[in-house]
Scaffold this motif. Structure first.
Motif, PDB file in Angstrom:
ATOM      1  N   LEU A 196       2.377  14.742  19.755  1.00 40.16           N
ATOM      2  CA  LEU A 196       3.642  14.757  20.482  1.00 40.16           C
ATOM      3  C   LEU A 196       4.183  16.176  20.611  1.00 40.16           C
ATOM      4  CD1 LEU A 196       5.400  11.660  18.859  1.00 40.16           C
ATOM      5  CD2 LEU A 196       4.619  11.834  21.233  1.00 40.16           C
ATOM      6  N   LYS A 197       4.084  16.943  19.519  1.00 37.50           N
ATOM      7  CA  LYS A 197       4.568  18.333  19.538  1.00 37.50           C
ATOM      8  C   LYS A 197       3.767  19.163  20.531  1.00 37.50           C
ATOM      9  CE  LYS A 197       7.126  21.730  17.892  1.00 37.50           C
ATOM     10  NZ  LYS A 197       6.565  22.918  18.509  1.00 37.50           N
ATOM     11  N   PHE A 200       4.898  18.306  24.010  1.00 34.77           N
ATOM     12  CA  PHE A 200       6.213  18.903  24.275  1.00 34.77           C
ATOM     13  C   PHE A 200       6.090  20.402  24.538  1.00 34.77           C
ATOM     14  CE2 PHE A 200      10.062  20.908  22.262  1.00 34.77           C
ATOM     15  CZ  PHE A 200      10.892  20.684  23.334  1.00 34.77           C
ATOM     16  N   GLU A 207      12.238  17.119  26.157  1.00 37.38           N
ATOM     17  CA  GLU A 207      12.738  17.184  24.786  1.00 37.38           C
ATOM     18  C   GLU A 207      13.331  15.837  24.365  1.00 37.38           C
ATOM     19  OE1 GLU A 207      15.805  19.854  22.015  1.00 37.38           O
ATOM     20  OE2 GLU A 207      15.573  20.269  24.161  1.00 37.38           O
ATOM     21  N   TYR A 210      10.507  13.505  23.603  1.00 34.76           N
ATOM     22  CA  TYR A 210       9.862  13.924  22.359  1.00 34.76           C
ATOM     23  C   TYR A 210      10.631  13.396  21.149  1.00 34.76           C
ATOM     24  CZ  TYR A 210       8.547  17.189  18.596  1.00 34.76           C
ATOM     25  OH  TYR A 210       8.146  17.747  17.403  1.00 34.76           O
TER      26      TYR A 210
END
Length: 224
Positions: A196-197, A200, A207, A210
């Motif tokens: 996920l990071k 993003f 954001e 996320y």
């Protein structure tokens, strides 16, 4: 005897189909509400989503077909409404009636369509909708304001206990889950969080999406 969903002929009433263009400011309609699936089409540099909301008035045997066209963001499965347009007024007034938020709570809304559709179809049985004068004098249809909603609730159930179950409820988690499987990596909370990071940081998800996905992950029991 197996139930194949056959409908008795006596229940197969002929409903008259009507559209938003047939409503005038001040008109009200009441009935059962269903949000349909959407299709996308290109418009300029982005995509738009087209979907229908059907309000069925069983008393007057009328089906009101309400068409919506909104900006669509495939990376988050979100549709968009800004103050003054038809979808904005619908979602803003629904939120006001159900969750007691102020009218015109935000200047614009980004709405996860899958969650919106699932919640309305599962929990909102009936609504009363009032037709409003549109802000845009060139608009071909009225705006819609929900002034009453019949909401049903179910007993709280245990949250999902696996990432797979949770991913079926959230398109962002499902995307991360699929990426990990395609790479042959273990499906763990730590690996999903890392995925996920990365999405993003690469600008593939917003954001808001996320952090929403991270909050969803808090519900899961990681089995490794």
């Amino acid at each position: 005897m197996l139930d194949f969903g056959l409908i008795d002929k006596k229940d197969m009433n002929d409903y008259e189909t009507k559209y938003l263009t047939e409503l005038s400011p001040g008109d009200e309609i009441t009935g059962e509400i269903v949000v349909g699936e959407f299709k996308t089409m290109p418009m300029g540099k982005r995509e738009v989503a087209e979907f229908y909301i059907i309000i069925t008035d069983t008393k007057n045997l009328t089906k009101w077909v309400c068409e919506f066209t909104t900006p669509y963001y495939p990376e988050t499965d979100n549709v968009y409404g800004k103050n003054g347009d038809v979808f904005y007024n619908l979602i803003d007034s629904l939120n006001h009636v159900v969750n007691k938020t102020p009218l015109n709570w935000h200047e614009k809304y980004s709405v996860n369509f899958s969650r919106f559709r699932q919640t309305v179809n599962k929990y909102v049985n009936g609504v009363t909708v009032k037709a409003l004068q549109p802000d845009n004098p060139d608009a071909k249809t009225v705006n819609l304001q929900i002034i009453y909603a019949n909401v049903t609730t179910e007993p709280e159930i245990n949250p999902p206990v696996s990432i797979y179950e949770l991913a079926q409820e959230d398109p962002i988690l499902l995307m991360a889950y699929a990426h990990l499987r395609n790479k042959g990596n273990r499906i763990t909370v730590e690996n999903i969080t890392f995925e996920l990071k990365a999405s993003f940081d690469d600008g593939k998800i917003t954001e808001q999406a996320y952090h929403s996905a991270l909050n969803m992950l808090k519900k899961v029991k990681d089995r490794g």
